[in-house]
Motif scaffolding. Structure first.
Motif, short mmCIF file in Angstrom:
data_model
loop_
_atom_site.label_atom_id
_atom_site.label_comp_id
_atom_site.label_asym_id
_atom_site.label_seq_id
_atom_site.Cartn_x
_atom_site.Cartn_y
_atom_site.Cartn_z
N HIS A 19 37.18 31.54 172.46
CA HIS A 19 36.36 32.60 173.09
C HIS A 19 37.16 33.90 173.19
CE1 HIS A 19 33.33 29.63 173.86
NE2 HIS A 19 34.24 28.87 174.46
N ASN A 20 37.73 34.30 172.06
CA ASN A 20 38.59 35.46 172.01
C ASN A 20 38.15 36.37 170.87
OD1 ASN A 20 40.80 37.24 171.82
ND2 ASN A 20 42.17 35.68 172.64
N ARG A 21 38.08 37.67 171.13
CA ARG A 21 37.66 38.61 170.09
C ARG A 21 38.74 38.80 169.03
NH1 ARG A 21 34.91 42.58 174.22
NH2 ARG A 21 32.77 41.92 173.96
N LEU A 22 39.99 38.78 169.46
CA LEU A 22 41.10 38.98 168.54
C LEU A 22 41.15 37.88 167.47
CD1 LEU A 22 43.50 40.87 168.06
CD2 LEU A 22 44.87 39.32 169.43
N VAL A 23 40.90 36.66 167.89
CA VAL A 23 40.87 35.52 166.96
C VAL A 23 39.77 35.74 165.93
CG1 VAL A 23 40.43 33.04 166.76
CG2 VAL A 23 41.89 33.89 168.58
N ASN A 24 38.63 36.22 166.38
CA ASN A 24 37.51 36.47 165.47
C ASN A 24 37.83 37.60 164.49
OD1 ASN A 24 35.02 35.35 164.80
ND2 ASN A 24 33.95 37.11 165.65
N ARG A 63 48.86 37.36 170.13
CA ARG A 63 48.75 38.69 170.73
C ARG A 63 50.09 39.43 170.66
NH1 ARG A 63 46.45 37.45 175.50
NH2 ARG A 63 44.39 37.45 174.56
N GLN A 64 51.20 38.71 170.93
CA GLN A 64 52.52 39.32 170.83
C GLN A 64 52.81 39.79 169.42
OE1 GLN A 64 55.31 36.39 172.11
NE2 GLN A 64 55.39 37.14 174.22
N ALA A 65 52.49 38.94 168.45
CA ALA A 65 52.74 39.28 167.05
C ALA A 65 51.97 40.54 166.65
CB ALA A 65 52.35 38.12 166.15
N TYR A 122 54.02 30.61 160.37
CA TYR A 122 55.41 31.08 160.37
C TYR A 122 55.50 32.60 160.41
CZ TYR A 122 57.53 26.54 160.05
OH TYR A 122 57.97 25.28 160.35
N GLU A 123 54.56 33.28 159.76
CA GLU A 123 54.56 34.75 159.80
C GLU A 123 54.25 35.24 161.21
OE1 GLU A 123 55.38 38.39 158.57
OE2 GLU A 123 55.47 36.71 157.19
N LEU A 124 53.31 34.59 161.90
CA LEU A 124 52.99 34.99 163.28
C LEU A 124 54.18 34.74 164.21
CD1 LEU A 124 49.32 33.71 163.62
CD2 LEU A 124 50.08 36.08 163.55
N MET A 125 54.85 33.59 164.04
CA MET A 125 56.02 33.31 164.88
C MET A 125 57.15 34.30 164.61
SD MET A 125 56.24 29.18 165.27
CE MET A 125 55.98 28.70 163.57
N ASP A 126 57.36 34.65 163.33
CA ASP A 126 58.38 35.64 163.00
C ASP A 126 58.05 37.00 163.58
OD1 ASP A 126 59.94 33.83 161.69
OD2 ASP A 126 59.41 34.50 159.66
N ALA A 127 56.79 37.40 163.49
CA ALA A 127 56.39 38.70 164.02
C ALA A 127 56.54 38.75 165.54
CB ALA A 127 54.96 39.02 163.62
N ALA A 128 56.27 37.65 166.21
CA ALA A 128 56.44 37.61 167.66
C ALA A 128 57.91 37.74 168.05
CB ALA A 128 55.85 36.33 168.24
N ARG A 129 58.81 37.29 167.13
CA ARG A 129 60.26 37.42 167.37
C ARG A 129 60.82 38.69 166.75
NH1 ARG A 129 61.50 31.25 166.02
NH2 ARG A 129 60.18 31.88 164.32
N GLU A 130 59.95 39.58 166.27
CA GLU A 130 60.30 40.85 165.63
C GLU A 130 61.13 40.65 164.36
OE1 GLU A 130 61.14 44.31 167.95
OE2 GLU A 130 60.62 43.26 169.80
N LYS A 131 60.68 39.73 163.53
CA LYS A 131 61.26 39.50 162.20
C LYS A 131 60.10 39.49 161.21
CE LYS A 131 64.89 36.42 163.84
NZ LYS A 131 65.37 35.03 163.81
#
Length: 155
Positions: A19-24, A63-65, A122-131
């Motif tokens: 129920h999230n707009r960002l996911v959509n 959201r962080q990513a 993996y791209e989302l996790m890297d982006a959340a860690r600023e990589k």
């Protein structure tokens, strides 16, 4: 006076599970050839993978990513008296979010790996860690805007 009324703003709908707009919004950018169920499956599997790897809420990681990849400045080409200049411009948060999602998905598609949900997680996790490549794209865009600051008066 214009005869036509202004176009109505489209509001993004909510996705069925979180129920999230960002996911959509992300699902609509993953979408290819009208296969929305496949796009949902890719994103939900990648969010499940993030949940297993980080043991955090995957929506917070998403959201962080996106927030860390969102650019503040972009460069636009402006043609002034026969010459083309790269003019730095500030962008709205909505446009920045769309660019961030596009960059995240593009860099995850280019990643070597097994399948899309694996690469996206993996791209989302890297982006959340600023990589990762999406962060590199943002920094490159900011560097371009910084180097062309002299042409800011052409806005």
């Amino acid at each position: 006076m214009s005869r036509q009324s202004t176009a109505e703003k489209k509001i993004a709908k909510f996705d069925p599970i979180y129920h999230n707009r960002l996911v959509n919004m992300v699902v609509n950018r993953i979408l290819k050839h009208g296969k929305k169920s496949l796009a949902y499956r890719i994103l939900y599997q990648s969010l499940k993978k993030i949940q297993q790897k980080t043991e955090k809420n995957p929506l917070i990681v998403l959201r962080q990513a996106i927030n860390k990849v969102t650019p503040k400045l972009i460069v636009k080409s402006r043609r002034v008296s026969g010459s083309t200049y790269q003019v730095p411009m500030e962008i709205r948060s909505k446009k920045g979010k769309v660019l961030a999602i596009r960059w995240l998905l593009g860099s995850s598609r280019k990643r070597p790996g097994r399948n899309m949900h694996f690469k996206l997680s993996y791209e989302l996790m890297d982006a959340a860690r600023e990589k990762g490549n999406a962060i590199r794209k943002k920094e490159e865009t900011h560097r371009m805007a910084e180097s062309n600051k002299a042409f800011a008066h052409y806005r």
